[in-house]
Design an enzyme around this catalytic site. Structure first.
Site: not given
Ligand code: SAH
Length: 454
Positions: A73, A334, A160, A284, A409, A79
């Site tokens: 890049c 969620e 990018c 994701q 993550c 960046c």
């Molecule tokens: N499992 C999903 C999202 C993972 S990211 C996937 O694979 O796509 C983490 C998620 O947790 C996000 O959507 C965020 O909004 C949610 N989140 C954050 N804090 C939270 C909490 N205390 N209770 C429930 N969800 C939460």
């Protein structure tokens, strides 16, 4: 020896931080060097000094590591996006495996868990389906790029290499629109000016494109012109959204959306499941590796069809739907209400009838449904970087599922939570890192934990 700012030294790089900075020593003092690789010897200049460490700028390499490669890049190093581009891809994967192993050992204090080699991508370019470009100005001209490392100054760029190519075309069109129509851009310091961010999302299987323009105001002057140019210049635009964010904070998206053109969602697939994605929902960012990750989760879950499964932190219900076919019932929890609405709709679109989604914090909802007598056989957690709240882990331990899958993550908070679970009856059996974020220091992992007593 006294070390002062602007002093120069020749040092050996003997380690790497989690973010991919090289680490060396001047006598017993630790020095972090951006862009230096373990195994190298480098001339550096001290640019910052604190009581416990210093930061050095790489001036010249005296000895180069075999893992070093040429960054692809043009704005690499300026960046803040890809901190590992100077390391070849195979070595990046080894580095990530090492980060997970280290965390599990040092923070998790776990000795007998297998950490597999990180699963990489066969083509580790243009893998992201979502870009979030800050908008600012340089002199008089609007710039749309990415933040510099550890800063909010915007590095303007045209290409990018890790983003979907359409996102480059989109920012070019938006930049031209801002110039042609003299639309003001946001200034973080004064809180004045209109356009703050441009977010793009692409469905990798469908090709559908969403553009979100985040503004500090309630409308975009000449908005129709932007719609016309985007529809003309970028194929498959399905949704153009104005997101209203008038707060002077670092949070990118505001809570309110207005549709400027098309739908309020776009569609994409993970495996055979179809998902509708709203601007505010988490989805994701690397759909290719997401399939790999979810496949591993499904394998680790070892479902027979009779289990009740929890998908905690479920986003728009992706993991829940993936596991629904092999379970009796799936509960998704969620905190973002828009995401829960999407999750319910996604279950309907895919004819999944055994999934139920609940809005709220996992640490509040799960203790609540536990008190009502709901029990899970298998639990999946996929929390944000800060990991799980201890109230949630406590309830899970009481609930006593036979298996917990932890998708993470952030290796540090993962290791912390694995340590808690190990002390409370759950043994981490296998850990699989998956490279969702090539060329950056981030790594995703899925862990299989089994209940120790049968
Ligand atoms: N499992 C999903 C999202 C993972 S990211 C996937 O694979 O796509 C983490 C998620 O947790 C996000 O959507 C965020 O909004 C949610 N989140 C954050 N804090 C939270 C909490 N205390 N209770 C429930 N969800 C939460």
């Amino acid at each position: 020896m006294e070390i002062r700012k602007n002093d120069t030294f020749t040092i050996d790089i003997t380690g790497m931080t989690h973010e991919g900075q090289g680490v060396g020593r001047i006598e017993n003092f630790t020095v972090f060097v951006d862009g230096a690789v373990e195994g190298e010897t480098a001339d550096i200049r001290i640019i910052k000094i604190t009581k416990s460490y210093a930061a050095g700028k790489l001036i010249r390499l005296v000895k180069t590591a075999p893992a070093r490669t040429r960054p692809f890049c043009g704005v690499y190093g300026r960046c803040g996006g890809c901190s590992l581009q100077h390391i070849d891809y195979e070595a990046q994967l080894k580095f990530k495996t090492g980060v997970v192993r280290e965390a599990v050992k040092r923070i998790g204090k776990l000795e007998d868990v297998v950490v597999h080699e990180t699963i990489g991508m066969s083509r580790a370019l243009n893998y992201r389906n979502k870009a979030q470009f800050p908008v600012g100005f340089s002199g008089d001209a609007p710039v749309i790029g990415f933040y510099a490392s550890r800063s909010h100054s915007i590095i303007n760029s045209d290409i990018c290499g890790i983003q979907d190519e359409k996102s480059d075309r989109i920012r070019e069109v938006v930049r031209k629109f801002l110039i042609d129509n003299s639309v003001s851009v946001y200034d973080e310091v004064t809180g004045k000016g209109l356009v703050r961010h441009v977010m793009t999302r692409t469905g990798f299987k469908t090709g559908e494109v969403m553009v979100v323009v985040v503004i500090n105001g309630s409308s975009l002057p000449s908005g129709q012109q932007l719609v016309d140019s985007l529809c003309r210049e970028v194929p498959d635009i399905r949704s153009i959204i104005l997101n209203i964010n008038t707060k002077n904070t670092n949070v990118v998206l505001g809570e309110r959306n207005k549709v400027l053109y098309g739908n309020d969602t776009i569609t994409d697939y993970i495996g055979k499941f179809k998902f509708e994605i709203s601007p505010l929902s988490f989805f994701q960012v690397n759909p290719v590796q997401t399939e790999v990750l979810y496949g591993k989760a499904l394998e680790y879950a070892q479902l027979s069809g009779s289990e009740t499964v929890f998908d905690l932190y479920c986003g728009i219900g992706t993991i829940a739907l993936f596991l629904s076919e092999k379970s009796k019932k799936v509960y998704g929890v969620e905190v973002v209400e828009d995401a829960v609405r999407d999750a319910k709709r996604n279950a309907r679109i895919n004819n999944v009838e055994n999934a139920e989604f609940i809005a709220g914090e996992a640490e509040v909802v799960v203790p609540g449904i536990y008190r009502q007598g709901v029990r899970a056989d298998v639990v999946v957690v996929d929390p944000p970087r800060k990991g799980c709240d201890e109230r949630l882990l406590e309830t899970l331990v009481k609930m006593d599922p036979s298996r917990i899958l932890y998708v993470s993550c952030n290796p540090s908070t993962l290791a912390r939570d694995l340590n808690y679970l190990a002390a409370n009856g759950y043994r981490a059996v296998e850990i699989q890192p998956v490279d969702m974020f090539p060329h950056t220091g981030h790594v995703e992992t899925v862990v299989r934990l089994d209940r120790k007593h049968s």
